[in-house]
Write a protein that holds these residues in place. Structure first.
Motif, short mmCIF file in Angstrom:
data_model
loop_
_atom_site.label_atom_id
_atom_site.label_comp_id
_atom_site.label_asym_id
_atom_site.label_seq_id
_atom_site.Cartn_x
_atom_site.Cartn_y
_atom_site.Cartn_z
N LEU A 4 27.37 66.52 2.77
CA LEU A 4 27.92 67.87 2.71
C LEU A 4 26.87 68.84 2.19
CD1 LEU A 4 31.34 67.05 0.98
CD2 LEU A 4 30.82 67.08 3.42
N GLU A 6 26.68 73.07 0.99
CA GLU A 6 27.30 74.38 0.82
C GLU A 6 26.29 75.50 1.09
OE1 GLU A 6 28.81 71.63 -2.52
OE2 GLU A 6 26.88 72.25 -1.68
N CYS A 22 31.00 75.10 3.95
CA CYS A 22 30.62 73.70 3.75
C CYS A 22 30.38 73.08 5.11
CB CYS A 22 31.70 72.95 3.00
SG CYS A 22 31.24 71.23 2.63
N ALA A 24 29.52 69.65 7.11
CA ALA A 24 29.58 68.20 6.93
C ALA A 24 28.84 67.49 8.07
CB ALA A 24 31.04 67.74 6.90
N VAL A 34 39.77 67.56 2.32
CA VAL A 34 38.60 68.34 1.90
C VAL A 34 39.01 69.28 0.78
CG1 VAL A 34 37.58 68.20 4.20
CG2 VAL A 34 38.97 70.20 3.58
N THR A 77 32.90 72.04 9.72
CA THR A 77 32.79 73.00 8.64
C THR A 77 34.14 73.35 8.04
OG1 THR A 77 32.86 74.80 10.26
CG2 THR A 77 30.68 74.12 9.49
N CYS A 95 31.75 71.73 -2.47
CA CYS A 95 32.72 71.22 -1.53
C CYS A 95 32.74 69.70 -1.64
CB CYS A 95 32.43 71.67 -0.10
SG CYS A 95 30.85 71.15 0.59
N SER A 97 34.86 65.89 -0.02
CA SER A 97 35.71 65.30 1.01
C SER A 97 35.97 63.83 0.71
CB SER A 97 35.06 65.44 2.40
OG SER A 97 33.89 64.64 2.50
N GLY A 115 28.89 68.00 -2.06
CA GLY A 115 27.70 68.79 -1.82
C GLY A 115 26.95 69.01 -3.12
#
Length: 124
Positions: A4, A6, A22, A24, A34, A77, A95, A97, A115
């Motif tokens: 990730l 940002e 963000c 990915a 997320v 994103t 961010c 996930s 991130g």
């Protein structure tokens, strides 16, 4: 592991807006949960906004009505639109996930991918 990154942080005056992005390495729209988190100076990391794999969103009380999490179905994103910013929103924003199984949650321990953070500074 999902990578990730940002972007979109910066400095803004109180009442202004910023949009964090963000990006990915994989599409997480239907494959996971997320979220956006932040760490304010001298504070622990806290949840700001999160989206479940089913599209349900949740917001921290301190940002509800001002921040909006959106996720693109096609691109890898998701975004955090931040309006009516306040000095207390100053923080490093991250961010995060997690692939399914996952739940709608602000618990940092649920998220496996993070991130490096982007800095947001709101001045009076």
């Amino acid at each position: 592991q999902v990578h990730l990154m940002e972007s979109g942080g910066g400095a803004v005056q109180s009442g202004g807006s910023l949009r964090l992005i963000c990006t990915a390495s994989e599409n997480m729209y239907r494959d996971g949960c997320v979220g956006w988190f932040r760490q304010r100076p001298g504070k622990e990391r806290e949840g700001v906004a999160t989206r479940s794999k089913n599209g349900v969103r949740a917001y921290a009380p301190s940002v509800r009505g001002r921040f909006t999490l959106a996720q693109d179905k096609v691109d890898n994103t998701w975004y955090l639109q931040m309006d009516s910013l306040k000095p207390e929103d100053t923080a490093i924003y991250y961010c995060a996930s997690k692939r399914i199984p996952c739940e709608l949650s602000f618990e940092t321990t649920q998220y496996t991918d993070w991130g490096q953070g982007t800095e947001v500074t709101v001045s009076t």
